[in-house]
Design an enzyme around this catalytic site. Structure first.
Site, PDB file in Angstrom:
ATOM      1  N   LYS A 164     -15.686  -3.797  13.422  1.00  0.00           N
ATOM      2  CA  LYS A 164     -13.802  -3.483  12.210  1.00  0.00           C
ATOM      3  C   LYS A 164     -14.720  -4.000  11.698  1.00  0.00           C
ATOM      4  CE  LYS A 164     -10.228  -0.663  11.093  1.00  0.00           C
ATOM      5  NZ  LYS A 164     -10.499   0.287  11.233  1.00  0.00           N
ATOM      6  N   GLN A 208     -11.148   1.097  18.701  1.00  0.00           N
ATOM      7  CA  GLN A 208     -12.203   2.067  17.512  1.00  0.00           C
ATOM      8  C   GLN A 208     -13.075   2.299  19.076  1.00  0.00           C
ATOM      9  OE1 GLN A 208     -11.975   1.744  14.458  1.00  0.00           O
ATOM     10  NE2 GLN A 208     -12.923   3.952  14.369  1.00  0.00           N
ATOM     11  N   SER A 247     -16.636  10.869   9.381  1.00  0.00           N
ATOM     12  CA  SER A 247     -17.769   9.675   9.402  1.00  0.00           C
ATOM     13  C   SER A 247     -18.645   9.751   9.957  1.00  0.00           C
ATOM     14  CB  SER A 247     -17.171   8.502   9.307  1.00  0.00           C
ATOM     15  OG  SER A 247     -16.593   7.640   8.558  1.00  0.00           O
ATOM     16  N   ASP A 250     -10.357   1.777   5.673  1.00  0.00           N
ATOM     17  CA  ASP A 250      -9.122   1.920   6.536  1.00  0.00           C
ATOM     18  C   ASP A 250      -7.965   1.463   4.860  1.00  0.00           C
ATOM     19  OD1 ASP A 250      -8.355   1.822   9.235  1.00  0.00           O
ATOM     20  OD2 ASP A 250      -7.064  -0.743   8.223  1.00  0.00           O
TER      21      ASP A 250
HETATM   22  P1  NDP Z   1      -3.888   2.894   3.159  1.00  0.00           P
HETATM   23  O1  NDP Z   1      -4.273   1.461   2.121  1.00  0.00           O
HETATM   24  O2  NDP Z   1      -4.618   4.459   2.099  1.00  0.00           O
HETATM   25  O3  NDP Z   1      -2.673   2.774   2.946  1.00  0.00           O
HETATM   26  C1  NDP Z   1      -1.649   2.504   4.019  1.00  0.00           C
HETATM   27  C2  NDP Z   1      -0.530   1.971   3.989  1.00  0.00           C
HETATM   28  O4  NDP Z   1       0.727   1.671   4.961  1.00  0.00           O
HETATM   29  C3  NDP Z   1       0.013   1.967   2.449  1.00  0.00           C
HETATM   30  O5  NDP Z   1       1.433   2.940   2.271  1.00  0.00           O
HETATM   31  C4  NDP Z   1       0.887   0.715   2.889  1.00  0.00           C
HETATM   32  O6  NDP Z   1       2.193   0.166   1.800  1.00  0.00           O
HETATM   33  C5  NDP Z   1       1.332   0.985   3.873  1.00  0.00           C
HETATM   34  N1  NDP Z   1       1.380  -0.246   4.328  1.00  0.00           N
HETATM   35  C6  NDP Z   1      -0.017  -0.983   4.716  1.00  0.00           C
HETATM   36  N2  NDP Z   1       0.392  -2.285   5.694  1.00  0.00           N
HETATM   37  C7  NDP Z   1       1.604  -2.147   5.740  1.00  0.00           C
HETATM   38  C8  NDP Z   1       2.282  -3.026   6.405  1.00  0.00           C
HETATM   39  N3  NDP Z   1       2.253  -4.360   6.872  1.00  0.00           N
HETATM   40  N4  NDP Z   1       3.959  -2.185   6.601  1.00  0.00           N
HETATM   41  C9  NDP Z   1       5.054  -1.941   5.316  1.00  0.00           C
HETATM   42  N5  NDP Z   1       3.849  -0.716   4.879  1.00  0.00           N
HETATM   43  C10 NDP Z   1       2.147  -1.043   5.326  1.00  0.00           C
HETATM   44  O7  NDP Z   1      -4.175   2.684   4.401  1.00  0.00           O
HETATM   45  P2  NDP Z   1      -4.612   4.244   5.418  1.00  0.00           P
HETATM   46  O8  NDP Z   1      -3.978   5.135   4.729  1.00  0.00           O
HETATM   47  O9  NDP Z   1      -6.173   4.210   5.136  1.00  0.00           O
HETATM   48  O10 NDP Z   1      -4.539   3.649   6.764  1.00  0.00           O
HETATM   49  C11 NDP Z   1      -3.052   4.114   7.075  1.00  0.00           C
HETATM   50  C12 NDP Z   1      -2.823   3.553   8.569  1.00  0.00           C
HETATM   51  O11 NDP Z   1      -4.323   4.376   9.467  1.00  0.00           O
HETATM   52  C13 NDP Z   1      -3.960   2.132   9.388  1.00  0.00           C
HETATM   53  O12 NDP Z   1      -3.123   1.811  10.820  1.00  0.00           O
HETATM   54  C14 NDP Z   1      -5.376   2.374   9.463  1.00  0.00           C
HETATM   55  O13 NDP Z   1      -5.668   1.828  10.109  1.00  0.00           O
HETATM   56  C15 NDP Z   1      -4.992   3.841  10.189  1.00  0.00           C
HETATM   57  N6  NDP Z   1      -6.230   4.708   9.315  1.00  0.00           N
HETATM   58  C16 NDP Z   1      -7.191   5.105   8.813  1.00  0.00           C
HETATM   59  C17 NDP Z   1      -8.075   5.757   8.765  1.00  0.00           C
HETATM   60  C18 NDP Z   1      -8.544   6.387   7.413  1.00  0.00           C
HETATM   61  O14 NDP Z   1      -9.669   6.587   7.932  1.00  0.00           O
HETATM   62  N7  NDP Z   1      -8.482   5.515   6.766  1.00  0.00           N
HETATM   63  C19 NDP Z   1      -8.381   5.956  10.372  1.00  0.00           C
HETATM   64  C20 NDP Z   1      -7.902   6.204  11.297  1.00  0.00           C
HETATM   65  C21 NDP Z   1      -6.343   5.005  11.365  1.00  0.00           C
HETATM   66  P3  NDP Z   1       2.281  -0.744   0.631  1.00  0.00           P
HETATM   67  O15 NDP Z   1       1.033  -0.451  -0.241  1.00  0.00           O
HETATM   68  O16 NDP Z   1       3.079  -1.079   0.364  1.00  0.00           O
HETATM   69  O17 NDP Z   1       0.977  -1.702   1.406  1.00  0.00           O
HETATM   70  O1  2IT Z   2      -9.228   3.467  12.169  1.00  0.00           O
HETATM   71  C1  2IT Z   2      -9.984   4.162  11.684  1.00  0.00           C
HETATM   72  O2  2IT Z   2     -11.144   4.987  12.852  1.00  0.00           O
HETATM   73  C2  2IT Z   2     -11.090   4.290  10.176  1.00  0.00           C
HETATM   74  N1  2IT Z   2     -10.075   3.053   9.672  1.00  0.00           N
HETATM   75  C3  2IT Z   2     -12.040   5.096   9.628  1.00  0.00           C
HETATM   76  C4  2IT Z   2     -13.812   4.596  10.138  1.00  0.00           C
HETATM   77  C5  2IT Z   2     -14.505   5.287   9.950  1.00  0.00           C
HETATM   78  O3  2IT Z   2     -15.963   4.441  10.366  1.00  0.00           O
HETATM   79  O4  2IT Z   2     -14.604   6.022   9.430  1.00  0.00           O
END
Ligand code: NDP
Ligand code: 2IT
Length: 452
Positions: free
Chosen positions: A132, A117, A384, A172
């Protein structure tokens, strides 16, 4: 005169030191190694960065907070989870980064995410440091009231560490608008302050920014398109594989479709869906966002064009572009080899560190455009920061204004990474470009602010 070890030797020493001092944290070692492996040229070219202690300070979090989170389920049973907040680096602004609620969360995972991050936030060009947090709480199968009680207990401890000028958490994995609402409510109750800028990812009706839910997925698609443009192509007509089915995956699919690509997959921890007509976003959103269901439900309801592959590898599906959007280390060397065999042109990371180091090497050696998460998924944290700006000004921007800013920021990040890679002799290598460009911005601020 004593001679100083050359940059490569001192980085090697530091890597061993990190592994010795942070035992049993493989994800953190991986993230630190991936950055340190690319810094030798910049330390050699800019002697001020080779100052003893600068990189050693950068890899050590400024503060690590661990706490107990007790809560009661609907049957009155008491559970004890562990809460984390790693306040990694505040040279550029208040600590900023999401909270992850997932049973796999441990200190090493939060440290890897916090470390990433720092550089990601620096690349946005905005005034945000790196942090984080999260918990090993598993929200799956929990009722709304259980999630609310958990969030309240979590914030009862966390509130004393955060603030709009100190540390600003967001969502996240496992933390979306519902959780941010409960967390904000408890913060407001304990502090008696309506402090909008203390959390981002709030709902639009009470201080949230429009386009924040969309920002990470949209931004990653824009980054993928920018990489393709460098090669004289775009997303129009391209088949895309997307993993995950959460916040990032959903808006990745939406933007891909809007730009004329055909996203044919989504997944969760139970398996993946391939839909040859392209993912029906309305159906997926209803299942995931309203019913909190599984992608297997999607395949059941979609009809003949879709099938569910339990426990399969989504990367087996042939595609021009791949956008891993679930979790760390979900795309390994064997998957990368399959993608290359099927003719993939670009891989852009929506998730944090989804591609293993061996897979990254393989893709880059095969000439695939590879967008590392700290650049490609920076759109989420960038919006954000725009939410914080709106909160500070007690205003809210129209969706178009936020989306234009997001597009400008993603273009700038792409250009910065490409130019930096070129400057350090690694043209087309976005990993080197992102690491060095992020590092330069943080390192300059740290040098100016002295040894702290
Ligand atoms: P969500 O909780 O909305 O969705 C996560 C998704 O990933 C679900 O489909 C989940 O399936 C799957 N998943 C999570 N853990 C596992 C695992 N161990 N094995 C297989 N599938 C898994 O999270 P986000 O969409 O917000 O985040 C997804 C990724 O993006 C993460 O790496 C996060 O750090 C990254 N990210 C998110 C940001 C944001 O703004 N939200 C910004 C930048 C990066 P299941 O329901 O089966 O667990
Ligand atoms: O991994 C990421 O950049 C996030 N989960 C978003 C962080 C934020 O402060 O919006």
């Amino acid at each position: 005169m004593t001679s100083r070890p050359d940059p490569k030797t001192s980085l090697d020493l530091l890597r061993s030191e990190i592994e010795r001092r942070n035992p049993a944290e493989p994800e953190f070692h991986q993230a630190a190694r991936e950055v340190l492996d690319t810094l030798a040229p910049v330390l050699a070219a800019r002697p001020e960065y080779a100052e003893p202690g600068l990189v050693a300070r950068l890899v050590e979090p400024e503060r690590q907070i661990l706490f107990r989170v007790p809560w009661q389920d609907d049957q009155g049973r008491v559970h004890v989870n562990r809460g984390f907040r790693i306040e990694y680096n505040s040279a550029l602004g208040p600590y900023k980064g999401g909270l992850r609620f997932h049973p796999s969360v441990n200190l090493g995972i939060i440290k890897f995410l916090g470390f990433e991050q720092i550089f990601k936030n620096a690349l946005t060009g905005l005034g945000i440091g790196g942090g984080k947090g999260g918990s090993d709480f598993d929200p799956q199968g929990r009722s709304d009231s259980e999630v609310m009680r958990f969030c309240q207990s979590f914030m009862t401890e966390l509130h004393r560490h955060i603030g709009e000028y100190t540390d600003v958490p967001a969502g996240d994995i496992g933390v979306g608008a519902r959780e941010i609402g409960y967390l904000f409510g408890q913060y407001r109750r304990i502090t008696n302050r309506w402090e909008g800028g203390v959390l981002t990812g709030k709902s639009a009706g009470w201080g949230g920014s429009l386009i924040r839910p969309e920002a990470t997925g949209y931004g990653n698609v824009l980054f993928a398109e920018a990489m393709l443009r460098e090669r004289g192509e775009d997303l129009e007509g391209q088949t895309a594989v997307v993993s995950g089915s959460g916040n990032v995956a959903i808006y990745t699919i939406q933007k891909l479709t809007a730009l004329g690509a055909n996203p044919v997959t989504c997944s969760d921890s139970g398996g993946y869906v391939v839909d040859e007509k392209g993912i029906d976003l309305e159906l997926l959103r209803r299942i995931k966002e309203v019913e909190r269901g599984r992608v297997s439900d999607y395949a059941e309801r979609r009809g003949a064009s879709a099938r569910f592959v339990p426990d399969g590898r989504v990367w087996d599906v042939p595609a021009d572009v791949a956008l891993p959007s679930a979790t760390q280390n979900e795309l390994n060397a064997a998957d990368a080899a399959t993608l290359v065999r099927n003719g993939v042109k670009a891989v852009s990371e929506g998730a944090n560190m989804p591609t293993t180091p061996e897979a990254v090497d393989l893709l880059q050696q095969a000439g695939v455009a590879f967008g590392p998460g700290k650049a490609a998924n920076a759109g989420g944290v960038a919006v954000s920061a725009l939410e914080m700006t709106q909160n500070a000004a007690r205003t809210s921007w129209k969706a178009d204004q936020v989306e234009d800013e997001l597009a400008r920021i993603m273009t700038d990040i792409h250009t910065t990474c490409a130019e930096t890679a070129e400057r350090y002799g690694a043209p087309g290598d976005y990993v080197t470009g992102a690491n060095i460009a992020g590092f330069e911005r943080v390192a300059d601020a740290m040098l100016a602010q002295g040894v702290i």
